[in-house]
Motif scaffolding. Structure first.
Motif, PDB file in Angstrom:
ATOM      1  N   HIS A  50       0.584  -1.243  -0.048  1.00 62.41           N
ATOM      2  CA  HIS A  50       0.152   0.043  -0.454  1.00 62.41           C
ATOM      3  C   HIS A  50       0.747   0.890   0.365  1.00 62.41           C
ATOM      4  O   HIS A  50       0.372   2.141  -0.438  1.00 62.41           O
ATOM      5  CB  HIS A  50      -1.253  -0.138   1.159  1.00 62.41           C
ATOM      6  N   HIS A  70      -0.151  -7.080  -6.420  1.00 57.62           N
ATOM      7  CA  HIS A  70      -0.883  -6.636  -5.176  1.00 57.62           C
ATOM      8  C   HIS A  70      -2.272  -7.618  -5.464  1.00 57.62           C
ATOM      9  O   HIS A  70      -2.905  -8.204  -4.025  1.00 57.62           O
ATOM     10  CB  HIS A  70      -1.251  -5.317  -4.730  1.00 57.62           C
ATOM     11  N   GLU A  77      -3.313 -10.796  -2.742  1.00 56.59           N
ATOM     12  CA  GLU A  77      -4.921 -10.343  -2.288  1.00 56.59           C
ATOM     13  C   GLU A  77      -5.945 -11.601  -2.011  1.00 56.59           C
ATOM     14  O   GLU A  77      -6.539 -12.254  -1.793  1.00 56.59           O
ATOM     15  CB  GLU A  77      -5.596  -9.116  -2.056  1.00 56.59           C
ATOM     16  N   GLU A  91      -8.966  -1.146   4.293  1.00 55.63           N
ATOM     17  CA  GLU A  91      -8.119  -2.348   4.791  1.00 55.63           C
ATOM     18  C   GLU A  91      -7.102  -1.774   5.887  1.00 55.63           C
ATOM     19  O   GLU A  91      -7.396  -2.735   7.074  1.00 55.63           O
ATOM     20  CB  GLU A  91      -7.639  -2.461   3.132  1.00 55.63           C
TER      21      GLU A  91
HETATM   22 FE   LIG Z   1      -4.755  -4.490  -0.541  1.00 54.97          FE
END
Ligand SMILES: [Fe+2]
Ligand SMILES: [Fe+2]
Length: 166
Positions: free
Chosen positions: A13, A48, A52, A116
């Motif tokens: 992130h 990413h 996830e 998140e």
């Molecule tokens: Fe994320």
């Protein structure tokens, strides 16, 4: 290298948000620079999202059924980002819609990242604990090497198609 899943995802992130700031600070005329930054944003987001989707979301859904609604909302938010990334990937940086589309991508992903980090990760950490988070993290570290880096790669494309047809 950390193996705590949440630490790993937060590091992603951080890199993604740094690229967002680079784009926002690039200035109006910097077409070539912005094109290059957006390519890197797409690459980071593709990897990413893959991690996830392959590890974090399905495992949390299985292990912490109470968080199922959050996971489903995440899938939808990722789907919007996938579509925008795919369109930007196909687009020339000189296109009149390029900056606007990137801005919408940045707004959407920033919202998702904030959710998140502020809401979801704390609940996951509380529910899973250290050992399980380390197991998930080391699976993500292993998977990162073979993760797709571009929306045109078969595994990334398949994910996007599945999301549309699901
Ligand atoms: Fe994320
Ligand atoms: Fe996410």
């Amino acid at each position: 290298m950390s193996t705590d899943a949440i630490v790993i995802l937060k590091e992603d992130h951080k890199r993604i948000k740094k690229l967002f700031r680079e784009f926002q600070n690039a200035g109006d005329g910097a077409t070539t620079a912005k094109g290059r930054i957006v390519s890197r944003i797409i690459e980071e987001l593709t990897v990413h999202t893959y991690l996830e989707n392959e590890v974090m979301y399905p495992e949390v859904r299985k292990l912490l059924p109470d968080l199922e609604d959050d996971v489903l909302e995440s899938y939808e938010e990722h789907h919007v980002a996938d579509v925008l990334c795919f369109e930007l990937f196909e687009m020339n940086a000189g296109d009149e819609r390029f900056d606007a589309k990137t801005t919408v991508l940045i707004e959407n992903v920033t919202h998702h990242i904030d959710e998140e980090e502020q809401d979801w990760f704390p609940k996951v950490r509380e529910g899973l604990g250290r050992k399980q988070l380390q197991e998930l993290g080391s699976r993500m570290n292993d998977l990162r090497e073979k993760a797709p880096r571009s929306p045109a790669q078969p595994s990334a494309l398949k994910k996007a198609v599945d999301a549309v047809l699901a």
